[in-house]
Design a protein around this motif. Structure first.
Motif, PDB file in Angstrom:
ATOM      1  N   LEU A  74     -36.824 -52.851 -41.626  1.00  0.00           N
ATOM      2  CA  LEU A  74     -37.592 -52.426 -42.587  1.00  0.00           C
ATOM      3  C   LEU A  74     -39.156 -52.553 -42.322  1.00  0.00           C
ATOM      4  O   LEU A  74     -39.861 -51.940 -42.647  1.00  0.00           O
ATOM      5  N   LEU A 274     -43.080 -50.780 -51.850  1.00  0.00           N
ATOM      6  CA  LEU A 274     -41.629 -50.397 -51.811  1.00  0.00           C
ATOM      7  C   LEU A 274     -41.355 -48.758 -51.124  1.00  0.00           C
ATOM      8  O   LEU A 274     -40.448 -48.822 -50.497  1.00  0.00           O
ATOM      9  N   CYS A 275     -42.290 -47.857 -51.300  1.00  0.00           N
ATOM     10  CA  CYS A 275     -42.275 -46.920 -50.724  1.00  0.00           C
ATOM     11  C   CYS A 275     -42.301 -46.881 -49.310  1.00  0.00           C
ATOM     12  O   CYS A 275     -41.699 -46.313 -48.345  1.00  0.00           O
ATOM     13  N   THR A 277     -41.312 -49.378 -47.346  1.00  0.00           N
ATOM     14  CA  THR A 277     -40.197 -49.911 -46.831  1.00  0.00           C
ATOM     15  C   THR A 277     -39.022 -49.082 -47.025  1.00  0.00           C
ATOM     16  O   THR A 277     -37.757 -49.419 -46.776  1.00  0.00           O
ATOM     17  N   GLY A 279     -37.842 -47.728 -49.762  1.00  0.00           N
ATOM     18  CA  GLY A 279     -37.081 -47.959 -51.122  1.00  0.00           C
ATOM     19  C   GLY A 279     -37.351 -46.833 -51.906  1.00  0.00           C
ATOM     20  O   GLY A 279     -38.316 -46.020 -51.969  1.00  0.00           O
ATOM     21  N   THR A 280     -36.277 -46.438 -52.648  1.00  0.00           N
ATOM     22  CA  THR A 280     -36.363 -45.516 -53.378  1.00  0.00           C
ATOM     23  C   THR A 280     -36.338 -46.090 -55.032  1.00  0.00           C
ATOM     24  O   THR A 280     -35.198 -46.190 -55.744  1.00  0.00           O
ATOM     25  N   VAL A 281     -37.279 -46.679 -55.520  1.00  0.00           N
ATOM     26  CA  VAL A 281     -37.267 -47.427 -56.782  1.00  0.00           C
ATOM     27  C   VAL A 281     -38.009 -46.589 -57.895  1.00  0.00           C
ATOM     28  O   VAL A 281     -39.124 -46.070 -57.626  1.00  0.00           O
ATOM     29  N   ASP A 318     -33.309 -56.183 -58.039  1.00  0.00           N
ATOM     30  CA  ASP A 318     -31.902 -55.962 -57.634  1.00  0.00           C
ATOM     31  C   ASP A 318     -31.143 -55.910 -58.860  1.00  0.00           C
ATOM     32  O   ASP A 318     -30.145 -54.977 -58.811  1.00  0.00           O
ATOM     33  N   THR A 322     -32.155 -52.138 -56.639  1.00  0.00           N
ATOM     34  CA  THR A 322     -32.881 -52.134 -55.466  1.00  0.00           C
ATOM     35  C   THR A 322     -32.184 -53.231 -54.362  1.00  0.00           C
ATOM     36  O   THR A 322     -31.867 -54.188 -54.818  1.00  0.00           O
ATOM     37  N   PRO A 323     -32.070 -52.772 -53.181  1.00  0.00           N
ATOM     38  CA  PRO A 323     -31.315 -53.596 -52.198  1.00  0.00           C
ATOM     39  C   PRO A 323     -32.270 -54.828 -51.963  1.00  0.00           C
ATOM     40  O   PRO A 323     -33.402 -54.880 -52.005  1.00  0.00           O
ATOM     41  N   VAL A 326     -34.937 -54.751 -49.303  1.00  0.00           N
ATOM     42  CA  VAL A 326     -35.990 -53.941 -49.604  1.00  0.00           C
ATOM     43  C   VAL A 326     -36.900 -54.643 -50.665  1.00  0.00           C
ATOM     44  O   VAL A 326     -38.161 -54.832 -50.384  1.00  0.00           O
ATOM     45  N   GLY A 327     -36.237 -55.234 -51.702  1.00  0.00           N
ATOM     46  CA  GLY A 327     -37.286 -55.954 -52.631  1.00  0.00           C
ATOM     47  C   GLY A 327     -37.889 -57.224 -52.190  1.00  0.00           C
ATOM     48  O   GLY A 327     -39.040 -57.572 -52.385  1.00  0.00           O
TER      49      GLY A 327
END
Length: 373
Positions: A74, A274-275, A277, A279-281, A318, A322-323, A326-327
């Motif tokens: 990541l 988050l974006c 790394t 992540g789709t949060v 989490d 969110t994994p 990633v978090g």
């Protein structure tokens, strides 16, 4: 975004307050003698160690439940454009905080440039972290800086109290929004809603107290707070403040607006990271996670919520799917951008303001003690 407080003079064992008719009267010493002041603002290394231990535990727990190689992947594949966006968003938070002090100066008939306010905001952050004291050390530095620029002590105290009330009002708004999101998310853990409700109630009570107490006698139900030395000093400061300035609706609205802008910029920083790394949060998860983590940081016992902020943010993200990798990666990057990266320029600007050299702790302690002479 530190909490109160307030510029004071150290020339004697008494502080003069100005009443509503312009008369002065002595108040008990707010900060005590110089040697005692040094003891109060000296670094609490046990708190730093506790925060480091909590942060290490969070990292180890996340690594235990996720692949270590995932963290490395990541970081290596972080998108530079999103990282740059996060840096720009964080820089904007200092401009927003600086604008509050510009408004305080303007209320006293003085002008502080945007550049000066930005530099002072960075200096305040450094002082608050170098000398953990619940925001006292940094606010003293800001107050002294504004006094040197011609602002009266009473205006500084009034502005600090009003902006602190605005700080809690911004949390009332943010936590209310987060609570509404949780209410519409049945699958979210009940602990999140309970925690949000508790922090919302506390923030509301603190905001109302900061606005209601200046210029009024301490209610009988709160007399027990006046038994401690810290309580006596705090209520002495409330007596210095000008109630009309503290409760000025126009100024309070401006302060609250800048505080809300700071929260939005911080939350946007986390979303950008988050974006970065991959992540789709959803925005809802970021809002809930950031507001709860910020509330924990505000009432925490460790400097800057070190460890507790990350634990709350990772746990909340989490809960929204969110994994962990990633978090945690995003929260650690946010810690670096919002806490560690500004320390170096903050050190420089604090030295420029105090005119001292040497180790950070001795530098600021000497500056504060120097006001006694």
């Amino acid at each position: 975004m530190e909490r109160c407080v307030l510029s004071v003079r150290f020339q004697s064992s008494e502080v003069e307050a100005v009443d509503s008719k312009g008369r002065t009267r002595g108040l008990p010493s707010i900060v005590g003698r110089p040697r005692k002041l040094a003891a109060r603002v000296s670094p609490h290394w046990t708190e730093w160690l506790l925060g480091a231990a909590i942060l290490a535990a969070v990292i180890l727990a996340a690594v235990h439940f996720a692949e270590e190689r995932e963290f490395i992947r990541l970081v290596e594949h972080a998108k530079p454009s999103w990282v740059l966006a996060a840096i720009a968003l964080q820089a904007a938070t200092y401009a927003a905080q600086g604008q509050i002090w510009r408004d305080i100066a303007a209320a006293g008939g003085q002008r502080v440039s945007l550049r000066e306010a930005f530099e002072l905001s960075l200096a305040k952050l450094f002082v608050d972290q170098a000398l953990p004291s619940g925001g006292v050390s940094g606010t003293i530095l800001m107050g002294k800086a504004l006094e040197r620029r011609g602002l009266s002590r009473r205006t500084v105290v009034s502005g600090a109290i009003s902006s602190t009330a605005a700080f809690y009002l911004s949390y009332v708004g943010g936590l209310s929004f987060a609570w509404a999101i949780l209410a519409r998310t049945p699958e979210s853990p009940a602990a999140l809603s309970v925690s949000c409700g508790i922090f919302l109630a506390v923030s509301t009570a603190l905001a109302l107290a900061m606005l209601a107490l200046p210029g009024r006698s301490l209610p009988h139900t709160l007399q027990f707070l006046n038994r401690s030395k810290s309580g006596q000093r705090f209520f002495a400061l409330l007596k210095i403040a000008d109630p009309r300035l503290v409760r000025n609706a126009r100024l309070l609205l401006r302060y609250t607006g800048w505080q809300i802008a700071t929260l939005v910029l911080d939350a946007a920083t986390i979303w950008a990271l988050l974006c970065a790394t991959g992540g789709t949060v959803g925005v809802a998860a970021v809002i809930v996670g950031f507001m709860l983590a910020s509330a924990v940081r505000t009432v925490g016992i460790v400097p800057g919520g070190l460890g507790t902020f990350e634990a709350t943010l990772v746990w909340t993200l989490d809960s929204f799917g969110t994994p962990l990798a990633v978090g945690l990666t995003a929260s650690l990057l946010f810690r670096g951008l919002s806490f560690w990266l500004p320390m170096l320029p903050g050190l420089w600007f604090s030295r420029q303001e105090t005119g001292l050299r040497g180790s950070p702790s001795k530098q600021i302690s000497s500056a504060l003690l120097g006001a006694a002479h």
